[in-house]
Write a protein that holds these residues in place. Structure first.
Motif, short mmCIF file in Angstrom:
data_model
loop_
_atom_site.label_atom_id
_atom_site.label_comp_id
_atom_site.label_asym_id
_atom_site.label_seq_id
_atom_site.Cartn_x
_atom_site.Cartn_y
_atom_site.Cartn_z
N THR A 1 0.83 -1.20 0.00
CA THR A 1 0.00 0.00 0.00
C THR A 1 0.86 1.26 0.00
O THR A 1 0.53 2.26 -0.66
N TRP A 2 1.97 1.23 0.73
CA TRP A 2 2.93 2.34 0.68
C TRP A 2 3.55 2.44 -0.71
O TRP A 2 3.58 3.52 -1.31
N LEU A 3 4.05 1.32 -1.22
CA LEU A 3 4.80 1.33 -2.48
C LEU A 3 3.93 1.76 -3.66
O LEU A 3 4.39 2.49 -4.54
N MET A 4 2.69 1.30 -3.71
CA MET A 4 1.82 1.60 -4.83
C MET A 4 1.10 2.94 -4.67
O MET A 4 0.41 3.38 -5.58
N GLY A 5 1.27 3.56 -3.52
CA GLY A 5 0.66 4.87 -3.29
C GLY A 5 1.49 6.00 -3.86
O GLY A 5 2.48 5.79 -4.58
N LEU B 1 -3.92 2.88 6.63
CA LEU B 1 -3.23 3.74 5.69
C LEU B 1 -4.12 4.11 4.51
O LEU B 1 -4.18 5.27 4.09
N TYR B 2 -4.86 3.14 4.00
CA TYR B 2 -5.78 3.40 2.89
C TYR B 2 -6.84 4.43 3.29
O TYR B 2 -7.14 5.37 2.52
N LEU C 1 6.32 11.62 -7.66
CA LEU C 1 5.96 11.60 -9.06
C LEU C 1 4.84 10.59 -9.29
O LEU C 1 4.79 9.55 -8.64
N SER C 2 3.96 10.90 -10.21
CA SER C 2 2.96 9.92 -10.64
C SER C 2 3.66 8.87 -11.49
O SER C 2 4.81 9.03 -11.90
N GLU D 1 -9.45 10.92 -1.83
CA GLU D 1 -10.08 10.17 -2.92
C GLU D 1 -9.15 10.05 -4.12
O GLU D 1 -9.04 8.98 -4.74
N ASP D 2 -8.45 11.12 -4.47
CA ASP D 2 -7.54 11.06 -5.60
C ASP D 2 -6.38 10.12 -5.32
O ASP D 2 -5.92 9.39 -6.21
N GLU D 3 -5.86 10.13 -4.09
CA GLU D 3 -4.78 9.22 -3.73
C GLU D 3 -5.24 7.77 -3.83
O GLU D 3 -4.49 6.90 -4.31
#
Length: 485
Positions: free
Chosen positions: A176-180, A428-429, A224-225, A434-436
């Motif tokens: 969840t951290w890494l893909m955020g 964390l989620y 960065l996205s 909402e955008d995150e």
């Protein structure tokens, strides 16, 4: 100023560095051309084995300054008074990619810090995330194999990545951290650093505390996205190295504020989850951040190979007042990090300038080995104890002893009342905007949808459902939509 003379490795002057010696004009090269053979042989050996993980790195020197009194928690001399400064070297890195990879990729970042203290070097190895994918070091080689290039295809495979995670539910928090949004830092200057592991501090009275380190960037968090990262990696694979180098050369010295969370040792046994579990954080409401000092980077290395590539960090390099905890991942790394450098750099790697103590001197009975430079004085003894005034033990432990009990054997980590692989990932989620959340789901689905086995996909989806119902549903819907395209 007289012209410097080019020499061979042995110091002999070189007469011609443009033409090899031959048997006559246009003839074959002579074996007796010592300069040519030495030059080619050395060139063949310019590269040493790269790190299996954290291969691609950047680094800089600086200092750490104490800003707050923490002597109630630790007797470490470099933390003993407000205003005290200690020279440091910090190495940043990506984790999974090779030395030739790009900087702007989705990957955890290493944050390895060496303090050159008056009581010896103290190494603090961590990441830009406060947690990790696994909690037991016996799983680490398998985890890294699943993330590296596949032996057959020669590239990272989604099947391998997600199949391992399917069998490691404790990874859900770090995924969840890494893909955020923080999965791709905009630069090394714009990310936090964490000790991640739990360590022990011991004060002058012998009282023990468990601590977690938090280095908060004073430049602000910037990330960065996925699209921005891909574009930057294509434009400049060395983007983060370039940014760090140029910032310091301009005098824009990056800095971080160090905070610690402090848990009295007696509270660890009854804490609601295992405080030594690397896949979990300590909520700040339980153990608030306490400020310690400021880390500043102000000098670039003169030679990246000598000072960044050969920099060696090991979490078993402690100083009095600081020691390990029962964190199983930390315990494994106490051996593995130092051993990796013995393999890569040789047993005398601690004598290299970047690794050698600067505020004191190493004085022990280690001897010989490849590239040994610490020749003992004539007649000095190389054993201990001795009757000839050689260095002797202090009798002072670095940290408080850890109580142990029970039977030897392979054991799962002790379960505390609220231990759970998914709760903190859900927390964390739920903290995300909402955008995150949308970006997180898209990043996960982009990888998981490439997995070829339905059972592996289902196992991973179950983890996200267990973390949060909305989280799981969104990921499932996004994966299904991509797989149906």
């Amino acid at each position: 100023m007289p012209q410097r003379v080019l020499t061979t490795e042995s110091g002999a002057p070189v007469a011609d560095n443009q033409n090899s010696a031959t048997a006559g004009v246009g003839g074959p090269i002579l074996l007796q051309d010592q300069h040519l053979l030495e030059k080619l042989a050395r060139f063949n050996r310019e590269r040493i084995p790269e790190r299996v993980v954290h291969a691609r790195g950047s680094g800089a020197y600086g200092y750490f300054e104490v800003t707050d009194d923490v002597t109630g928690f630790t007797s470490a001399d470099f933390l003993s008074e407000v205003g005290k400064k200690t020279e440091t070297f910090l190495r940043f890195s990506t984790v999974a990619d090779s030395l030739g990879g790009a900087d702007a990729v989705r990957d955890p970042r290493g944050f390895a810090l060496k303090f050159y203290t008056e009581e010896g070097n103290y190494d603090l190895v961590g990441n830009n995330t406060p947690v990790f994918f696994i909690k037991d070091p016996i799983k680490f080689p398998d985890f890294i194999h699943s993330q590296k290039r596949d032996p057959f295809t020669g590239k990272q495979e989604a099947d391998n990545v997600w199949d391992f995670w399917a069998h490691a539910p404790e990874a859900t928090h770090q995924i969840t951290w890494l893909m955020g949004d923080r999965g791709i830092p905009a630069s090394y200057r714009h990310m936090n650093g964490y000790g991640s592991h739990t360590y022990q501090w011991t004060n002058a009275q012998g009282e023990a505390f468990f601590v977690k380190y938090h280095f908060k960037t004073n430049q602000g968090i910037r990330s960065l996205s996925a699209e921005q990262g891909a574009e930057l990696a294509g434009q400049d694979a060395n983007s983060h190295q370039t940014d760090l180098l140029q910032a310091i050369e301009r005098g824009v010295n990056p800095s971080w504020t160090l905070y610690v969370q402090v848990m009295p040792a007696a509270e660890a046994a009854d804490y609601r989850f295992n405080p030594f579990d690397l896949t979990k954080v300590w909520p700040h409401k339980d153990y608030p951040l306490q400020r310690v000092g400021r880390l500043v980077l102000d000098r670039n290395p003169d030679n990246v190979f000598a000072e960044v590539e050969q920099a060696a960090f090991s979490p078993n390099n402690f100083v009095p007042g600081i020691g390990p905890s029962p964190d199983k991942m930390l315990q494994g790394r106490l051996f593995a990090y130092a051993d990796a450098h013995r393999y890569r750099l040789g047993v005398n790697h601690t004598q290299l300038p970047v690794n050698a103590p600067k505020a004191t001197e190493a004085d022990n009975y280690g001897r010989d080995g490849l590239m040994a430079t610490n020749a003992q004085a004539r007649g000095a003894k190389n054993y201990e104890p001795n009757s000839y005034d050689g260095p002797a033990e202090t009798g002072r432990p670095l940290a408080a002893p850890l109580a142990v009990s029970g039977h030897t054997g392979t054991h799962e980590a002790p379960a505390h009342t609220k231990d759970d692989d998914f709760f903190q990932a859900g927390e964390l989620y739920r903290l995300m905007s909402e955008d995150e959340k949308k970006r997180l789901v898209a990043n996960i689905a982009g990888g998981l949808s490439q997995v070829t086995r339905d059972d592996v996909v289902e196992k991973n989806l179950a983890h996200f459902h267990a973390a949060d119902t909305d989280y799981g549903k969104r990921v499932e819907d996004a994966v299904r939509a991509l797989r149906e395209d």
